[in-house]
Design an enzyme around this catalytic site. Sequence first.
Site, PDB file in Angstrom:
ATOM      1  N   THR A  11       0.834  -1.209   0.000  1.00 49.24           N
ATOM      2  CA  THR A  11       0.000   0.000   0.000  1.00 49.24           C
ATOM      3  C   THR A  11       0.859   1.245   0.000  1.00 49.24           C
ATOM      4  OG1 THR A  11      -1.830   1.125   1.127  1.00 49.24           O
ATOM      5  CG2 THR A  11      -0.160   0.166   2.540  1.00 49.24           C
ATOM      6  N   ASP A  72      -7.333  -4.337   0.064  1.00 53.78           N
ATOM      7  CA  ASP A  72      -8.258  -3.508  -0.700  1.00 53.78           C
ATOM      8  C   ASP A  72      -9.538  -3.395   0.115  1.00 53.78           C
ATOM      9  OD1 ASP A  72      -8.166  -2.065  -3.320  1.00 53.78           O
ATOM     10  OD2 ASP A  72     -10.177  -2.921  -3.414  1.00 53.78           O
ATOM     11  N   GLY A 154     -10.169   8.620   5.831  1.00 51.90           N
ATOM     12  CA  GLY A 154     -11.235   8.325   4.870  1.00 51.90           C
ATOM     13  C   GLY A 154     -12.624   8.665   5.405  1.00 51.90           C
ATOM     14  N   TYR A 155     -13.519   7.685   5.321  1.00 53.23           N
ATOM     15  CA  TYR A 155     -14.923   7.906   5.700  1.00 53.23           C
ATOM     16  C   TYR A 155     -15.175   7.740   7.198  1.00 53.23           C
ATOM     17  CZ  TYR A 155     -15.599   7.368   0.651  1.00 53.23           C
ATOM     18  OH  TYR A 155     -15.528   7.520  -0.713  1.00 53.23           O
ATOM     19  N   ASP A 156     -14.132   7.549   8.000  1.00 53.02           N
ATOM     20  CA  ASP A 156     -14.332   7.312   9.442  1.00 53.02           C
ATOM     21  C   ASP A 156     -15.186   8.387  10.134  1.00 53.02           C
ATOM     22  OD1 ASP A 156     -13.070   4.877   9.523  1.00 53.02           O
ATOM     23  OD2 ASP A 156     -11.123   5.680  10.124  1.00 53.02           O
ATOM     24  N   LYS A 176     -10.749   1.315  17.102  1.00 55.15           N
ATOM     25  CA  LYS A 176     -10.794   0.945  15.681  1.00 55.15           C
ATOM     26  C   LYS A 176      -9.973  -0.328  15.443  1.00 55.15           C
ATOM     27  CE  LYS A 176     -10.342   2.470  10.934  1.00 55.15           C
ATOM     28  NZ  LYS A 176      -9.856   3.409   9.921  1.00 55.15           N
TER      29      LYS A 176
HETATM   30  P1  ITT Z   1      -3.673   1.527  -1.611  1.00 54.25           P
HETATM   31  O1  ITT Z   1      -4.431   1.107  -2.853  1.00 54.25           O
HETATM   32  O2  ITT Z   1      -2.289   2.062  -1.918  1.00 54.25           O
HETATM   33  O3  ITT Z   1      -3.643   0.438  -0.573  1.00 54.25           O
HETATM   34  P2  ITT Z   1      -5.957   3.271  -1.175  1.00 54.25           P
HETATM   35  O4  ITT Z   1      -6.313   4.225  -0.065  1.00 54.25           O
HETATM   36  O5  ITT Z   1      -6.129   3.755  -2.584  1.00 54.25           O
HETATM   37  O6  ITT Z   1      -4.439   2.760  -0.923  1.00 54.25           O
HETATM   38  P3  ITT Z   1      -8.030   1.313  -1.650  1.00 54.25           P
HETATM   39  O7  ITT Z   1      -7.903   1.321  -3.125  1.00 54.25           O
HETATM   40  O8  ITT Z   1      -8.228   0.004  -0.942  1.00 54.25           O
HETATM   41  O9  ITT Z   1      -6.757   1.951  -0.946  1.00 54.25           O
HETATM   42  O10 ITT Z   1      -9.215   2.312  -1.263  1.00 54.25           O
HETATM   43  C1  ITT Z   1      -9.621   2.356   0.033  1.00 54.25           C
HETATM   44  C2  ITT Z   1     -10.535   3.559   0.266  1.00 54.25           C
HETATM   45  O11 ITT Z   1     -11.680   3.115   1.015  1.00 54.25           O
HETATM   46  C3  ITT Z   1      -9.831   4.585   1.127  1.00 54.25           C
HETATM   47  O12 ITT Z   1      -9.152   5.544   0.355  1.00 54.25           O
HETATM   48  C4  ITT Z   1     -10.998   5.167   1.916  1.00 54.25           C
HETATM   49  O13 ITT Z   1     -11.680   6.104   1.119  1.00 54.25           O
HETATM   50  C5  ITT Z   1     -11.907   3.957   2.119  1.00 54.25           C
HETATM   51  N1  ITT Z   1     -11.532   3.220   3.348  1.00 54.25           N
HETATM   52  C6  ITT Z   1     -10.939   1.978   3.413  1.00 54.25           C
HETATM   53  N2  ITT Z   1     -10.688   1.642   4.685  1.00 54.25           N
HETATM   54  C7  ITT Z   1     -11.123   2.660   5.426  1.00 54.25           C
HETATM   55  C8  ITT Z   1     -11.120   2.914   6.807  1.00 54.25           C
HETATM   56  O14 ITT Z   1     -10.571   2.070   7.675  1.00 54.25           O
HETATM   57  N3  ITT Z   1     -11.667   4.057   7.252  1.00 54.25           N
HETATM   58  C9  ITT Z   1     -12.195   4.937   6.395  1.00 54.25           C
HETATM   59  N4  ITT Z   1     -12.204   4.801   5.065  1.00 54.25           N
HETATM   60  C10 ITT Z   1     -11.678   3.676   4.583  1.00 54.25           C
END
Ligand code: ITT
Length: 201
Positions: A11, A72, A154-156, A176
């Site tokens: 990641t 993911d 993110g959406y937390d 969390k």
């Molecule tokens: P990598 O692909 O490099 O791992 P990314 O952030 O782009 O990083 P994803 O493609 O898996 O990862 O997208 C995950 C998205 O989903 C993230 O950017 C948030 O918007 C949301 N998300 C995932 N886990 C979350 C969490 O624990 N709390 C809040 N939002 C989350």
Amino acid sequence: MPELPRLIIATRNSHKTQEIRHILGDRFEILDVTDFPELPEIEETGSTFLENARLKALGISGRIDGWVLADDSGLDVDALGGAPGVWSSSYGGEEGNHAKNNLRLISEMANHDQRSARFLCTLVLAKNGKEIATFHGAVEGEIARQPSGNGGFGYDPLFIPTGYSQTMADLGADKKSQLSHRAKAIQSFVSNVSSGNLLNL
Ligand code: ITT
């Protein structure tokens, strides 16, 4: 003291790495792809969490020695037919812009009374370009009308886990680490390691 096994998280999202470190404690030496600047960006062209986790795990582990774990994850909202789902990261129009993502979610949900949602996480473990195992985790909850809290990412600030009155961002890192989708998927990974299902790790 014996060396800790090394686990490379596929990641570029430092929040994910920090959370995985927090959940795993000192069982592993945890790095992520930002520690390997020569590694390419892996395009997430899949249409499911599993496909995208696989692309990241295999794309990275084919180029680097050792154990690689890809995450993911995203938010699945019932009133929005499962959106933002695998497109959670770019929902607001700009990859990784959490503020824009949250603004869009608030506006899309403004007229919905059905607020149920869940965070989903799929992990793929790989070594030498080969998939070894997959793990899943989910946490149910609902979408708040207003953001609250500074923890997490993110959406937390908009997600209230079932059984709580505060958002995931209000609840903080320790809570969390116990109840999130990522925590549950990592716990499943750990129980497989502990039970000897994943030899040599
Ligand atoms: P990598 O692909 O490099 O791992 P990314 O952030 O782009 O990083 P994803 O493609 O898996 O990862 O997208 C995950 C998205 O989903 C993230 O950017 C948030 O918007 C949301 N998300 C995932 N886990 C979350 C969490 O624990 N709390 C809040 N939002 C989350």
